[in-house]
Write a protein that holds these residues in place. Structure first.
Motif, mmCIF file in Angstrom:
data_model
loop_
_atom_site.group_PDB
_atom_site.id
_atom_site.type_symbol
_atom_site.label_atom_id
_atom_site.label_comp_id
_atom_site.label_asym_id
_atom_site.label_seq_id
_atom_site.Cartn_x
_atom_site.Cartn_y
_atom_site.Cartn_z
ATOM 1 N N THR A 181 0.240 85.907 68.528
ATOM 2 C CA THR A 181 1.523 85.799 67.843
ATOM 3 C C THR A 181 2.651 86.145 68.810
ATOM 4 O OG1 THR A 181 0.430 86.561 65.822
ATOM 5 C CG2 THR A 181 2.824 86.439 65.785
ATOM 6 N N ALA A 182 3.655 85.275 68.889
ATOM 7 C CA ALA A 182 4.815 85.513 69.746
ATOM 8 C C ALA A 182 6.056 85.727 68.885
ATOM 9 C CB ALA A 182 5.037 84.331 70.689
ATOM 10 N N TYR A 183 6.901 86.685 69.302
ATOM 11 C CA TYR A 183 8.112 87.027 68.564
ATOM 12 C C TYR A 183 9.320 86.939 69.496
ATOM 13 C CZ TYR A 183 4.924 89.014 65.093
ATOM 14 O OH TYR A 183 3.942 89.198 64.178
ATOM 15 N N LEU A 184 10.442 86.471 68.939
ATOM 16 C CA LEU A 184 11.714 86.410 69.662
ATOM 17 C C LEU A 184 12.646 87.459 69.083
ATOM 18 C CD1 LEU A 184 13.624 84.869 71.674
ATOM 19 C CD2 LEU A 184 14.394 83.564 69.675
ATOM 20 N N THR A 185 13.229 88.262 69.955
ATOM 21 C CA THR A 185 14.185 89.285 69.531
ATOM 22 C C THR A 185 15.517 89.032 70.226
ATOM 23 O OG1 THR A 185 12.398 90.900 69.303
ATOM 24 C CG2 THR A 185 14.640 91.751 69.360
ATOM 25 N N MET A 186 16.583 88.890 69.422
ATOM 26 C CA MET A 186 17.930 88.682 69.965
ATOM 27 C C MET A 186 18.660 90.019 69.996
ATOM 28 S SD MET A 186 18.859 85.091 67.999
ATOM 29 C CE MET A 186 20.388 84.875 68.917
ATOM 30 N N SER A 187 19.256 90.328 71.141
ATOM 31 C CA SER A 187 19.870 91.634 71.383
ATOM 32 C C SER A 187 20.988 91.940 70.385
ATOM 33 C CB SER A 187 20.421 91.700 72.809
ATOM 34 O OG SER A 187 21.153 92.877 73.003
ATOM 35 N N ASP A 188 21.073 93.232 69.994
ATOM 36 C CA ASP A 188 22.164 93.679 69.108
ATOM 37 C C ASP A 188 23.528 93.526 69.778
ATOM 38 O OD1 ASP A 188 20.179 96.398 67.783
ATOM 39 O OD2 ASP A 188 20.469 94.352 67.065
#
Length: 477
Positions: free
Chosen positions: A24-31
Protein backbone atom coordinates in the motif's frame (compact mmCIF):
# COMPACT_ATOMS: atom_id res chain seq x y z
CA UNK A 1 8.11 22.91 -20.49
CA UNK A 2 8.48 25.44 -17.73
CA UNK A 3 5.01 24.58 -16.38
CA UNK A 4 5.95 20.89 -16.22
CA UNK A 5 9.13 21.73 -14.35
CA UNK A 6 7.13 23.90 -11.94
CA UNK A 7 4.69 21.07 -11.38
CA UNK A 8 7.47 18.50 -10.79
CA UNK A 9 9.26 20.90 -8.46
CA UNK A 10 6.02 21.47 -6.58
CA UNK A 11 5.46 17.73 -5.96
CA UNK A 12 9.09 17.07 -4.99
CA UNK A 13 9.13 19.97 -2.56
CA UNK A 14 5.76 19.63 -0.88
CA UNK A 15 4.76 15.93 -1.02
CA UNK A 16 6.19 12.60 0.02
CA UNK A 17 5.23 8.97 -0.51
CA UNK A 18 5.22 6.20 2.13
CA UNK A 19 4.77 2.47 1.51
CA UNK A 20 3.34 0.05 4.10
CA UNK A 21 4.34 -3.59 3.84
CA UNK A 22 5.13 -3.24 0.16
CA UNK A 23 1.42 -3.49 -0.66
CA UNK A 24 0.00 0.00 0.00
CA UNK A 25 1.35 3.43 -1.00
CA UNK A 26 0.21 6.71 0.57
CA UNK A 27 0.66 10.33 -0.55
CA UNK A 28 0.99 13.04 2.09
CA UNK A 29 0.79 16.73 1.16
CA UNK A 30 2.68 19.07 3.49
CA UNK A 31 0.76 21.31 5.92
CA UNK A 32 2.93 24.17 4.67
CA UNK A 33 0.78 24.30 1.53
CA UNK A 34 -2.02 25.88 3.55
CA UNK A 35 -0.14 29.18 3.26
CA UNK A 36 0.19 28.90 -0.54
CA UNK A 37 -2.08 31.30 -2.40
CA UNK A 38 -2.05 29.29 -5.63
CA UNK A 39 -0.80 25.98 -6.93
CA UNK A 40 0.86 25.36 -10.30
CA UNK A 41 -1.36 23.55 -12.74
CA UNK A 42 -1.53 19.95 -11.47
CA UNK A 43 -2.15 17.08 -13.90
CA UNK A 44 -2.89 13.41 -13.49
CA UNK A 45 0.17 12.52 -15.56
CA UNK A 46 2.37 14.71 -13.38
CA UNK A 47 1.15 12.97 -10.24
CA UNK A 48 1.70 9.52 -11.77
CA UNK A 49 5.23 10.51 -12.81
CA UNK A 50 5.89 11.71 -9.26
CA UNK A 51 4.71 8.36 -7.88
CA UNK A 52 6.91 6.46 -10.33
CA UNK A 53 9.83 8.70 -9.32
CA UNK A 54 9.22 7.49 -5.75
CA UNK A 55 9.17 3.83 -6.75
CA UNK A 56 5.39 3.32 -7.03
CA UNK A 57 4.79 1.61 -10.38
CA UNK A 58 2.05 -0.96 -9.77
CA UNK A 59 -1.58 -0.77 -8.68
CA UNK A 60 -1.90 3.02 -8.92
CA UNK A 61 -5.43 4.15 -7.97
CA UNK A 62 -6.61 6.20 -10.92
CA UNK A 63 -9.72 7.53 -9.15
CA UNK A 64 -7.81 8.67 -6.08
CA UNK A 65 -5.19 10.41 -8.19
CA UNK A 66 -7.83 12.19 -10.30
CA UNK A 67 -9.58 13.42 -7.13
CA UNK A 68 -6.30 14.80 -5.75
CA UNK A 69 -5.60 16.65 -9.03
CA UNK A 70 -9.11 18.13 -9.11
CA UNK A 71 -9.01 19.39 -5.52
CA UNK A 72 -5.43 19.37 -4.11
CA UNK A 73 -6.29 21.65 -1.19
CA UNK A 74 -8.76 19.09 0.13
CA UNK A 75 -5.93 16.61 0.72
CA UNK A 76 -3.43 18.88 2.52
CA UNK A 77 -2.23 17.27 5.73
CA UNK A 78 -3.92 13.94 5.01
CA UNK A 79 -2.39 10.54 4.26
CA UNK A 80 -4.15 9.42 1.10
CA UNK A 81 -3.92 5.93 -0.37
CA UNK A 82 -2.81 6.17 -3.99
CA UNK A 83 -1.75 2.60 -4.87
CA UNK A 84 -2.53 -0.96 -3.79
CA UNK A 85 -0.44 -4.00 -4.66
CA UNK A 86 -1.62 -7.56 -5.15
CA UNK A 87 -1.29 -9.63 -1.98
CA UNK A 88 0.12 -13.14 -2.31
CA UNK A 89 -2.25 -16.09 -1.97
CA UNK A 90 -0.61 -18.58 0.34
CA UNK A 91 -0.77 -22.26 -0.39
CA UNK A 92 -3.13 -24.68 1.37
CA UNK A 93 -1.83 -27.37 3.71
CA UNK A 94 -1.99 -31.01 2.72
CA UNK A 95 -5.03 -32.95 4.00
CA UNK A 96 -4.83 -36.55 5.23
CA UNK A 97 -8.10 -38.53 5.20
CA UNK A 98 -8.02 -41.74 7.22
CA UNK A 99 -10.53 -44.18 5.71
CA UNK A 100 -11.24 -46.14 8.89
CA UNK A 101 -14.42 -46.34 10.90
CA UNK A 102 -14.46 -44.31 14.12
CA UNK A 103 -13.43 -46.16 17.26
CA UNK A 104 -16.58 -45.12 19.14
CA UNK A 105 -18.84 -48.19 18.87
CA UNK A 106 -22.36 -48.87 20.11
CA UNK A 107 -22.82 -52.01 22.25
CA UNK A 108 -24.75 -54.82 20.51
CA UNK A 109 -28.26 -55.46 21.77
CA UNK A 110 -29.04 -59.14 22.39
CA UNK A 111 -32.28 -60.93 21.47
CA UNK A 112 -33.44 -61.08 25.12
CA UNK A 113 -33.09 -57.27 25.45
CA UNK A 114 -29.80 -57.26 27.34
CA UNK A 115 -26.82 -55.31 26.05
CA UNK A 116 -23.41 -56.90 25.49
CA UNK A 117 -21.02 -54.12 26.48
CA UNK A 118 -18.04 -56.13 25.31
CA UNK A 119 -19.19 -56.93 21.77
CA UNK A 120 -18.40 -53.53 20.24
CA UNK A 121 -16.86 -54.61 16.97
CA UNK A 122 -13.49 -53.21 18.00
CA UNK A 123 -11.49 -55.61 15.82
CA UNK A 124 -11.13 -53.99 12.41
CA UNK A 125 -9.78 -56.11 9.58
CA UNK A 126 -8.50 -54.98 6.19
CA UNK A 127 -7.45 -56.87 3.09
CA UNK A 128 -4.30 -56.56 1.02
CA UNK A 129 -4.68 -53.77 -1.53
CA UNK A 130 -7.34 -51.89 0.47
CA UNK A 131 -6.85 -48.09 0.64
CA UNK A 132 -6.71 -47.05 4.30
CA UNK A 133 -5.79 -43.35 3.90
CA UNK A 134 -5.61 -40.71 1.17
CA UNK A 135 -3.75 -37.44 0.83
CA UNK A 136 -4.70 -34.16 -0.81
CA UNK A 137 -1.37 -32.50 -1.68
CA UNK A 138 -0.36 -29.09 -0.41
CA UNK A 139 -0.47 -26.23 -2.92
CA UNK A 140 2.34 -23.81 -3.70
CA UNK A 141 0.30 -20.60 -3.58
CA UNK A 142 0.30 -17.61 -5.94
CA UNK A 143 2.85 -14.83 -5.59
CA UNK A 144 1.72 -11.24 -5.22
CA UNK A 145 3.05 -7.94 -6.58
CA UNK A 146 4.13 -4.97 -4.48
CA UNK A 147 3.39 -1.36 -5.39
CA UNK A 148 7.01 -1.11 -6.56
CA UNK A 149 6.35 -3.85 -9.13
CA UNK A 150 8.49 -6.42 -7.30
CA UNK A 151 7.07 -9.91 -6.71
CA UNK A 152 5.97 -10.90 -3.18
CA UNK A 153 6.51 -14.59 -2.62
CA UNK A 154 3.62 -16.74 -1.41
CA UNK A 155 4.10 -19.15 1.48
CA UNK A 156 3.67 -22.74 0.26
CA UNK A 157 1.24 -24.98 2.09
CA UNK A 158 2.64 -27.33 4.72
CA UNK A 159 3.08 -30.91 3.62
CA UNK A 160 2.07 -33.87 5.80
CA UNK A 161 3.15 -37.47 5.44
CA UNK A 162 0.70 -40.30 5.05
CA UNK A 163 0.46 -42.23 8.36
CA UNK A 164 2.51 -45.16 7.09
CA UNK A 165 3.08 -47.91 9.64
CA UNK A 166 3.78 -51.61 9.57
CA UNK A 167 2.50 -53.62 6.58
CA UNK A 168 1.32 -50.57 4.63
CA UNK A 169 2.71 -49.09 1.41
CA UNK A 170 2.37 -45.71 -0.29
CA UNK A 171 1.11 -45.63 -3.88
CA UNK A 172 3.37 -44.52 -6.73
CA UNK A 173 1.75 -41.07 -6.87
CA UNK A 174 2.22 -40.65 -3.12
CA UNK A 175 -1.49 -39.96 -2.54
CA UNK A 176 -2.75 -43.27 -1.12
CA UNK A 177 -1.78 -45.52 1.78
CA UNK A 178 -2.52 -49.15 0.95
CA UNK A 179 -2.65 -52.29 3.10
CA UNK A 180 0.19 -54.63 2.18
CA UNK A 181 -1.39 -57.70 3.78
CA UNK A 182 -4.57 -59.01 5.35
CA UNK A 183 -4.79 -58.36 9.07
CA UNK A 184 -5.97 -56.29 11.99
CA UNK A 185 -5.64 -52.54 11.51
CA UNK A 186 -4.70 -50.27 14.41
CA UNK A 187 -4.68 -46.49 14.18
CA UNK A 188 -3.44 -44.34 17.05
CA UNK A 189 -3.70 -40.63 16.16
CA UNK A 190 -1.08 -39.76 18.78
CA UNK A 191 1.58 -41.76 16.86
CA UNK A 192 0.17 -40.74 13.45
CA UNK A 193 0.57 -44.25 12.09
CA UNK A 194 -1.70 -46.90 10.64
CA UNK A 195 -0.40 -50.39 11.41
CA UNK A 196 -1.67 -53.76 10.20
CA UNK A 197 -0.87 -56.58 12.63
CA UNK A 198 -1.07 -60.32 12.85
CA UNK A 199 -2.51 -61.70 16.08
CA UNK A 200 -0.51 -63.79 18.57
CA UNK A 201 -2.83 -66.29 20.30
CA UNK A 202 -2.35 -68.16 23.58
CA UNK A 203 -4.88 -70.95 24.12
CA UNK A 204 -4.26 -71.19 27.88
CA UNK A 205 -3.42 -69.09 30.92
CA UNK A 206 -0.35 -66.87 30.86
CA UNK A 207 1.71 -68.69 33.47
CA UNK A 208 5.11 -70.30 33.81
CA UNK A 209 4.45 -72.55 30.83
CA UNK A 210 4.12 -69.47 28.63
CA UNK A 211 6.18 -66.71 30.28
CA UNK A 212 6.14 -63.03 29.43
CA UNK A 213 4.96 -61.96 25.99
CA UNK A 214 6.25 -59.11 23.84
CA UNK A 215 4.80 -58.96 20.36
CA UNK A 216 4.75 -56.46 17.48
CA UNK A 217 1.08 -57.09 16.88
CA UNK A 218 -2.08 -57.94 18.79
CA UNK A 219 -2.26 -60.60 21.50
CA UNK A 220 -5.22 -62.84 22.28
CA UNK A 221 -5.26 -64.85 25.54
CA UNK A 222 -7.90 -67.59 25.86
CA UNK A 223 -7.34 -67.96 29.63
CA UNK A 224 -6.21 -65.81 32.57
CA UNK A 225 -3.11 -63.69 33.15
CA UNK A 226 -1.55 -64.65 36.48
CA UNK A 227 0.33 -62.43 38.91
CA UNK A 228 3.83 -61.32 38.01
CA UNK A 229 3.61 -61.81 34.27
CA UNK A 230 3.91 -59.14 31.60
CA UNK A 231 2.33 -58.74 28.18
CA UNK A 232 3.53 -55.99 25.83
CA UNK A 233 1.78 -55.60 22.47
CA UNK A 234 2.09 -52.97 19.77
CA UNK A 235 -1.55 -53.63 18.85
CA UNK A 236 -4.45 -54.77 21.08
CA UNK A 237 -4.55 -57.19 24.01
CA UNK A 238 -7.65 -59.35 24.42
CA UNK A 239 -8.04 -61.63 27.46
CA UNK A 240 -10.90 -64.09 27.83
CA UNK A 241 -10.44 -64.58 31.58
CA UNK A 242 -9.24 -62.51 34.55
CA UNK A 243 -6.11 -60.48 35.15
CA UNK A 244 -4.28 -60.67 38.46
CA UNK A 245 -1.31 -58.51 39.52
CA UNK A 246 0.19 -58.45 36.04
CA UNK A 247 1.52 -55.79 33.69
CA UNK A 248 -0.30 -55.21 30.40
CA UNK A 249 0.95 -52.62 27.90
CA UNK A 250 -0.85 -52.17 24.58
CA UNK A 251 -0.45 -49.63 21.80
CA UNK A 252 -4.15 -50.11 21.03
CA UNK A 253 -7.00 -51.39 23.25
CA UNK A 254 -7.01 -53.78 26.23
CA UNK A 255 -10.15 -55.94 26.36
CA UNK A 256 -10.65 -58.11 29.47
CA UNK A 257 -13.73 -60.33 29.27
CA UNK A 258 -13.43 -61.14 32.96
CA UNK A 259 -12.14 -58.72 35.57
CA UNK A 260 -9.05 -57.30 37.25
CA UNK A 261 -7.99 -58.46 40.73
CA UNK A 262 -4.66 -56.69 41.16
CA UNK A 263 -4.43 -55.88 44.90
CA UNK A 264 -2.70 -52.59 44.05
CA UNK A 265 0.11 -54.27 42.11
CA UNK A 266 0.85 -54.49 38.41
CA UNK A 267 -0.47 -52.06 35.81
CA UNK A 268 -2.63 -51.87 32.69
CA UNK A 269 -1.62 -49.28 30.11
CA UNK A 270 -3.28 -48.75 26.72
CA UNK A 271 -2.95 -46.24 23.93
CA UNK A 272 -6.65 -46.74 23.23
CA UNK A 273 -9.49 -48.02 25.45
CA UNK A 274 -9.49 -50.43 28.42
CA UNK A 275 -12.60 -52.59 28.91
CA UNK A 276 -13.30 -55.02 31.75
CA UNK A 277 -16.17 -56.57 33.71
CA UNK A 278 -14.86 -55.34 37.08
CA UNK A 279 -11.70 -53.89 38.62
CA UNK A 280 -10.37 -54.28 42.15
CA UNK A 281 -7.11 -52.68 43.26
CA UNK A 282 -6.06 -52.00 39.68
CA UNK A 283 -3.78 -49.33 38.26
CA UNK A 284 -4.96 -48.32 34.78
CA UNK A 285 -3.78 -45.70 32.28
CA UNK A 286 -5.86 -45.45 29.08
CA UNK A 287 -5.27 -43.02 26.23
CA UNK A 288 -8.98 -42.93 25.34
CA UNK A 289 -11.71 -44.53 27.53
CA UNK A 290 -12.06 -46.92 30.47
CA UNK A 291 -15.31 -48.91 30.25
CA UNK A 292 -16.19 -51.20 33.16
CA UNK A 293 -19.44 -53.08 33.50
CA UNK A 294 -19.91 -53.75 37.22
CA UNK A 295 -17.51 -52.12 39.68
CA UNK A 296 -14.33 -50.12 40.18
CA UNK A 297 -13.11 -50.62 43.76
CA UNK A 298 -9.98 -49.05 45.29
CA UNK A 299 -8.32 -48.45 41.93
CA UNK A 300 -6.14 -45.72 40.48
CA UNK A 301 -7.43 -45.04 36.97
CA UNK A 302 -6.59 -42.40 34.36
CA UNK A 303 -8.45 -42.03 31.06
CA UNK A 304 -7.69 -39.50 28.36
CA UNK A 305 -11.38 -39.12 27.58
CA UNK A 306 -14.10 -40.94 29.58
CA UNK A 307 -14.68 -43.46 32.37
CA UNK A 308 -18.03 -45.22 31.87
CA UNK A 309 -19.83 -47.70 34.15
CA UNK A 310 -22.69 -49.39 32.32
CA UNK A 311 -24.36 -52.10 34.48
CA UNK A 312 -27.60 -51.53 36.38
CA UNK A 313 -25.77 -51.71 39.74
CA UNK A 314 -22.39 -50.29 38.74
CA UNK A 315 -20.34 -48.55 41.41
CA UNK A 316 -17.10 -46.61 41.84
CA UNK A 317 -15.80 -46.70 45.38
CA UNK A 318 -12.40 -45.93 46.94
CA UNK A 319 -9.18 -44.90 45.23
CA UNK A 320 -8.94 -42.26 42.52
CA UNK A 321 -10.31 -42.03 38.99
CA UNK A 322 -9.26 -39.33 36.50
CA UNK A 323 -10.80 -38.56 33.12
CA UNK A 324 -10.29 -35.90 30.49
CA UNK A 325 -14.00 -35.35 29.84
CA UNK A 326 -16.56 -37.44 31.76
CA UNK A 327 -17.04 -39.97 34.55
CA UNK A 328 -20.39 -41.80 34.48
CA UNK A 329 -21.62 -44.36 37.03
CA UNK A 330 -24.76 -45.54 38.79
CA UNK A 331 -23.29 -45.21 42.31
CA UNK A 332 -20.35 -43.13 43.51
CA UNK A 333 -18.81 -43.81 46.93
CA UNK A 334 -20.31 -46.00 49.66
CA UNK A 335 -22.63 -45.69 52.71
CA UNK A 336 -19.49 -46.03 54.88
CA UNK A 337 -18.15 -42.73 53.42
CA UNK A 338 -15.16 -44.52 51.90
CA UNK A 339 -12.74 -41.83 50.63
CA UNK A 340 -13.21 -41.68 46.86
CA UNK A 341 -11.61 -39.12 44.55
CA UNK A 342 -12.85 -38.18 41.08
CA UNK A 343 -11.01 -35.75 38.81
CA UNK A 344 -12.43 -34.65 35.44
CA UNK A 345 -11.01 -32.26 32.87
CA UNK A 346 -7.45 -33.07 33.88
CA UNK A 347 -6.29 -34.82 30.65
CA UNK A 348 -3.51 -36.86 32.30
CA UNK A 349 -1.60 -37.59 29.07
CA UNK A 350 -1.73 -33.94 27.98
CA UNK A 351 -0.42 -32.75 31.32
CA UNK A 352 2.49 -35.19 31.03
CA UNK A 353 3.13 -34.00 27.48
CA UNK A 354 3.05 -30.39 28.68
CA UNK A 355 5.74 -31.15 31.26
CA UNK A 356 7.87 -32.78 28.57
CA UNK A 357 7.35 -29.74 26.31
CA UNK A 358 8.52 -27.37 29.05
CA UNK A 359 11.70 -29.41 29.52
CA UNK A 360 12.35 -29.63 25.77
CA UNK A 361 11.87 -25.88 25.37
CA UNK A 362 14.23 -25.24 28.29
CA UNK A 363 16.91 -27.47 26.74
CA UNK A 364 16.31 -25.94 23.32
CA UNK A 365 16.71 -22.41 24.68
CA UNK A 366 20.04 -23.35 26.22
CA UNK A 367 21.26 -24.78 22.91
CA UNK A 368 20.06 -21.68 21.06
CA UNK A 369 21.91 -19.40 23.47
CA UNK A 370 25.15 -21.35 23.01
CA UNK A 371 24.80 -21.32 19.23
CA UNK A 372 23.98 -17.61 19.13
CA UNK A 373 27.01 -16.75 21.28
CA UNK A 374 29.25 -18.80 18.96
CA UNK A 375 27.85 -16.97 15.92
CA UNK A 376 28.41 -13.58 17.54
CA UNK A 377 32.01 -14.56 18.31
CA UNK A 378 32.63 -15.59 14.70
CA UNK A 379 30.99 -12.41 13.40
CA UNK A 380 33.31 -10.35 15.59
CA UNK A 381 36.29 -12.31 14.25
CA UNK A 382 35.16 -11.61 10.69
CA UNK A 383 35.15 -7.86 11.36
CA UNK A 384 34.11 -5.25 8.83
CA UNK A 385 35.57 -7.19 5.90
CA UNK A 386 33.40 -10.18 6.81
CA UNK A 387 36.30 -12.53 6.04
CA UNK A 388 37.10 -15.72 7.94
CA UNK A 389 39.51 -18.60 7.43
CA UNK A 390 37.89 -21.48 5.51
CA UNK A 391 37.44 -23.67 8.59
CA UNK A 392 35.85 -20.83 10.60
CA UNK A 393 33.64 -19.86 7.64
CA UNK A 394 32.41 -23.46 7.38
CA UNK A 395 31.76 -23.49 11.13
CA UNK A 396 29.72 -20.27 10.89
CA UNK A 397 27.68 -21.72 8.03
CA UNK A 398 26.93 -24.91 9.99
CA UNK A 399 26.03 -22.93 13.11
CA UNK A 400 23.67 -20.73 11.08
CA UNK A 401 21.89 -23.79 9.71
CA UNK A 402 21.69 -25.26 13.22
CA UNK A 403 20.27 -22.04 14.64
CA UNK A 404 17.63 -21.90 11.91
CA UNK A 405 16.68 -25.50 12.75
CA UNK A 406 16.37 -24.52 16.42
CA UNK A 407 14.09 -21.62 15.50
CA UNK A 408 11.80 -23.92 13.50
CA UNK A 409 11.72 -26.46 16.34
CA UNK A 410 10.92 -23.70 18.84
CA UNK A 411 8.01 -22.54 16.67
CA UNK A 412 6.59 -26.08 16.51
CA UNK A 413 6.94 -26.58 20.27
CA UNK A 414 5.25 -23.26 21.03
CA UNK A 415 2.39 -24.12 18.66
CA UNK A 416 1.88 -27.50 20.33
CA UNK A 417 2.03 -25.86 23.76
CA UNK A 418 -0.69 -23.40 22.78
CA UNK A 419 -2.84 -26.29 21.51
CA UNK A 420 -2.52 -28.18 24.79
CA UNK A 421 -3.14 -25.06 26.88
CA UNK A 422 -6.37 -24.40 24.98
CA UNK A 423 -7.55 -27.98 25.63
CA UNK A 424 -6.64 -27.87 29.32
CA UNK A 425 -8.47 -24.59 29.80
CA UNK A 426 -11.59 -25.88 28.08
CA UNK A 427 -13.76 -27.48 30.78
CA UNK A 428 -17.05 -27.31 28.87
CA UNK A 429 -17.23 -31.11 28.54
CA UNK A 430 -16.01 -31.88 32.06
CA UNK A 431 -18.82 -33.78 33.79
CA UNK A 432 -19.47 -36.30 36.54
CA UNK A 433 -22.81 -38.09 36.12
CA UNK A 434 -24.23 -40.28 38.92
CA UNK A 435 -27.47 -42.00 37.99
CA UNK A 436 -28.50 -43.50 41.36
CA UNK A 437 -26.66 -41.98 44.34
CA UNK A 438 -23.57 -40.05 45.44
CA UNK A 439 -22.44 -40.85 48.98
CA UNK A 440 -20.57 -38.66 51.43
CA UNK A 441 -16.78 -38.96 51.45
CA UNK A 442 -16.44 -38.27 47.72
CA UNK A 443 -14.01 -35.54 46.57
CA UNK A 444 -14.79 -34.03 43.17
CA UNK A 445 -12.28 -32.02 41.12
CA UNK A 446 -13.42 -30.51 37.82
CA UNK A 447 -10.67 -28.50 36.19
CA UNK A 448 -9.39 -26.30 39.01
CA UNK A 449 -12.63 -26.42 41.03
CA UNK A 450 -12.89 -28.75 44.04
CA UNK A 451 -15.97 -29.88 46.00
CA UNK A 452 -16.49 -32.36 48.85
CA UNK A 453 -19.69 -34.37 49.08
CA UNK A 454 -20.56 -34.49 52.78
CA UNK A 455 -24.16 -35.73 52.59
CA UNK A 456 -25.55 -38.40 50.31
CA UNK A 457 -27.53 -37.26 47.31
CA UNK A 458 -29.95 -39.30 45.26
CA UNK A 459 -29.49 -39.07 41.50
CA UNK A 460 -29.57 -38.68 38.67
CA UNK A 461 -27.22 -35.76 39.35
CA UNK A 462 -24.61 -34.14 37.15
CA UNK A 463 -21.63 -32.08 38.29
CA UNK A 464 -20.29 -29.55 35.78
CA UNK A 465 -18.40 -26.27 35.47
CA UNK A 466 -20.81 -23.37 34.92
CA UNK A 467 -19.48 -19.81 34.63
CA UNK A 468 -16.22 -20.94 36.18
CA UNK A 469 -17.89 -22.58 39.20
CA UNK A 470 -18.49 -26.24 40.05
CA UNK A 471 -22.25 -26.81 40.09
CA UNK A 472 -24.57 -29.78 40.54
CA UNK A 473 -28.01 -30.29 39.06
CA UNK A 474 -30.59 -33.00 38.80
CA UNK A 475 -30.96 -34.50 35.34
CA UNK A 476 -33.51 -36.64 33.58
CA UNK A 477 -32.62 -40.30 33.85
Amino acid sequence: MENKQDETSFWLKNCHVTVDGGLTAYLTMSDALIQEQSFPQLTYQGLVEFLRHNGVTFGIDMVACQQIVMNPRGYIGFRTKVATGQAPRHGENAIIDVLLEDQMHVPRKLEDGRVDFFDLGVVRTVHKGQVVATKKPATEGVQGVGVNGAPIMAKPGRDFRLPQGKNTVISADGLQLIADKDGHVSYTPRDVKINIFDVFEVNSDVDFSVGNIEFLGSVSIRGNVLSGFKIVAAGDIEIAGNVESAVLEAGGDVIIRGGVQARGKGMIKAGGTVRARFMQGGVVDAGVDVIVRDSIMHCTISAGRNIFMEAQKSVIVGGMVRAGEEVRTRTLGSPMATPTEVEVGVHPQLRSEMQELHQRMKDLQQNMDKTKKALVLLDNMAGISNQLPPDKAAMRKNLSVTYEHYLNEEEELMFRRSEIEAILLDTRRAKVLCIDVVYGGVKLTLGTQVAYVRDSRVGPVAYKITDGELTSSSVTS
